[in-house]
Design an enzyme around this catalytic site. Structure first.
Site, PDB file in Angstrom:
ATOM      1  N   TYR A 124       0.799  -1.225   0.000  1.00 44.69           N
ATOM      2  CA  TYR A 124       0.000   0.000   0.000  1.00 44.69           C
ATOM      3  C   TYR A 124       0.828   1.270   0.000  1.00 44.69           C
ATOM      4  CZ  TYR A 124      -4.185  -2.777   0.762  1.00 44.69           C
ATOM      5  OH  TYR A 124      -5.212  -3.672   0.620  1.00 44.69           O
ATOM      6  N   LYS A 173       3.125 -14.911   5.223  1.00 46.55           N
ATOM      7  CA  LYS A 173       3.326 -15.791   4.066  1.00 46.55           C
ATOM      8  C   LYS A 173       4.830 -15.887   3.832  1.00 46.55           C
ATOM      9  CE  LYS A 173       1.658 -18.158   0.531  1.00 46.55           C
ATOM     10  NZ  LYS A 173       0.703 -19.286   0.589  1.00 46.55           N
ATOM     11  N   ASP A 206      -3.188 -18.122   3.967  1.00 44.46           N
ATOM     12  CA  ASP A 206      -4.256 -18.867   3.286  1.00 44.46           C
ATOM     13  C   ASP A 206      -4.929 -19.856   4.234  1.00 44.46           C
ATOM     14  OD1 ASP A 206      -1.641 -19.712   3.046  1.00 44.46           O
ATOM     15  OD2 ASP A 206      -1.796 -20.428   0.988  1.00 44.46           O
ATOM     16  N   ASP A 230      -6.156  -6.154   5.543  1.00 43.66           N
ATOM     17  CA  ASP A 230      -7.290  -5.566   4.826  1.00 43.66           C
ATOM     18  C   ASP A 230      -8.286  -6.661   4.470  1.00 43.66           C
ATOM     19  OD1 ASP A 230      -8.922  -3.899   3.396  1.00 43.66           O
ATOM     20  OD2 ASP A 230      -7.504  -3.517   1.768  1.00 43.66           O
TER      21      ASP A 230
HETATM   22 MG    MG Z   1     -10.642  -2.671   3.009  1.00 45.58          MG
END
Ligand code: MG
Ligand code: NAI
Length: 334
Positions: A124, A173, A206, A230
């Site tokens: 981000y 991950k 996952d 998120d």
């Molecule tokens: Mg969001």
């Protein structure tokens, strides 16, 4: 008196803000309000999405309650929410999800967890976004730092201690994203070593998603990087009844902004039927932050009691009520 900045926002924003203020008044929290504009409302009034006066107000008061903002599509506008998080270095995005009665959700009981999402790093950061001339290849840069990982994991463990929670799950991950997620995991292990009183486990992202859907009751606090947080926090909102019940806090060293996770809901704006609970639960987080936990708990209890009684529920919860009616039913229980 403590002064807080209020941003009524766009779409259903002003409707749920009115509802939140009606409930806040009943709590008599001893707060003064300073109104500020952002989003489409600010663009129309002041010619810019995020006026300096709004930034000054948040910097002065250090606490803001914000309704959703509409970021115009196209035209090169960057998200105002992302801009605010960057500007005030609001590194911790704290998103609780818990079961509520009468929501038609998959988990009407048993879920009570908090996602602590790193809010300033990862993909981000918006750097290195390139698409090759032939449109065949796109790349993007992700950035994870030791400092950023250390402070978010520390925040999660401190939150566990403060709220009497027992377990922190580090979601990563690192098996594939060896550099970025690897650094996050390594740092998380360092931090976890300083909190012998709190259980810590590690889970690959996952697998985390599958576990959340099958057995969400095993989770207490989840701490993770920006993108995973998120996605996971929306998944968690979906477990317990949807966006109308999902609040979020954006917390930094020098300022904090409390909000609903959902957007400005243009499809129902102006109809007076938006669920005010997400913003109200954000008000609860704000009251905790302002060291008024007894008010925050009274507010949450009143929301639960109103839902238990199926009193004035809005259509997203299967009721036929409206925003202000729901707010009055909650306020009446305070
Ligand atoms: Mg969001
Ligand atoms: P949205 O969250 O506004 O709406 C998604 C769906 O959920 C819609 O069907 C809406 O009616 C419903 N919904 C949302 N909040 C609700 C509530 N309180 N009660 C009942 N139903 C509710 O997401 P969407 O449509 O993707 O985005 C609309 C606008 O909001 C966009 O301009 C987007 O940029 C902005 N946005 C702003 C956010 C913020 O300021 N924090 C967060 C997400 C989106």
């Amino acid at each position: 008196m403590t002064t807080i900045t209020l941003i009524p926002g766009d779409g259903i924003g002003p409707e749920i803000m009115d509802a939140a203020l009606l409930v806040l008044d009943a709590l008599k929290p001893g707060l003064d309000y300073e109104y500020a504009d952002a989003g489409l409302a600010a663009l129309e009034k002041h010619g810019e999405l995020l006026p300096q006066a709004t930034l000054d107000s948040i910097a002065r008061n250090k606490v803001a309650l914000k309704s959703p903002l509409t970021t115009p599509v196209g035209g090169g506008f960057t998200s105002i929410n992302v801009t605010l998080r960057k500007h005030f270095d609001l590194y911790a995005n704290v998103r609780p999800a818990r079961s509520f009665p009468n929501t038609r959700s998959r988990f009407p009981t048993g879920v009570d967890l908090i996602t602590v999402r790193e809010n300033t790093e990862g993909v981000y950061i918006g750097e290195g976004q390139e698409v090759s001339d032939d449109g065949e290849t796109a790349v993007l840069t992700s950035k994870v730092t030791h400092k950023g990982s250390e402070r978010i994991v520390r925040y999660a463990f401190e939150l566990a201690r403060k709220t009497g929670r027992r377990k922190v799950t580090v979601v990563h991950k690192a098996n594939i994203l060896k550099s970025t997620s690897g650094l996050f995991l390594k740092t998380a292990r360092e931090v976890a070593g300083r909190y012998a009183d709190i259980e810590c486990n590690e889970l690959i992202v996952d697998n985390t998603c599958m576990q959340l859907v099958m057995r969400p009751e095993q989770f207490d606090i989840i701490v993770t990087t920006n993108l995973f947080g998120d996605i996971i926090s929306d998944l968690c909102a979906g477990l317990v009844g949807g966006l109308g019940l999902a609040p979020g806090a954006n917390i930094g060293e020098h300022a904090a902004i409390f909000e609903a996770v959902h957007g400005s809901a243009p499809d129902i704006a102006g109809k007076g039927i938006a669920n005010p609970c997400a913003l109200l639960l954000g008000v609860g987080q704000m009251l905790d932050h302002l060291a008024k936990p007894e008010l925050a708990n009274r507010l949450r209890d009143a929301i639960i009691a109103t839902m238990e009684a199926k009193d004035a529920l809005t259509p997203d919860l299967g009721g036929t009520g409206n925003t202000m009616g729901f707010a009055r039913a909650i306020a009446a229980r305070l």
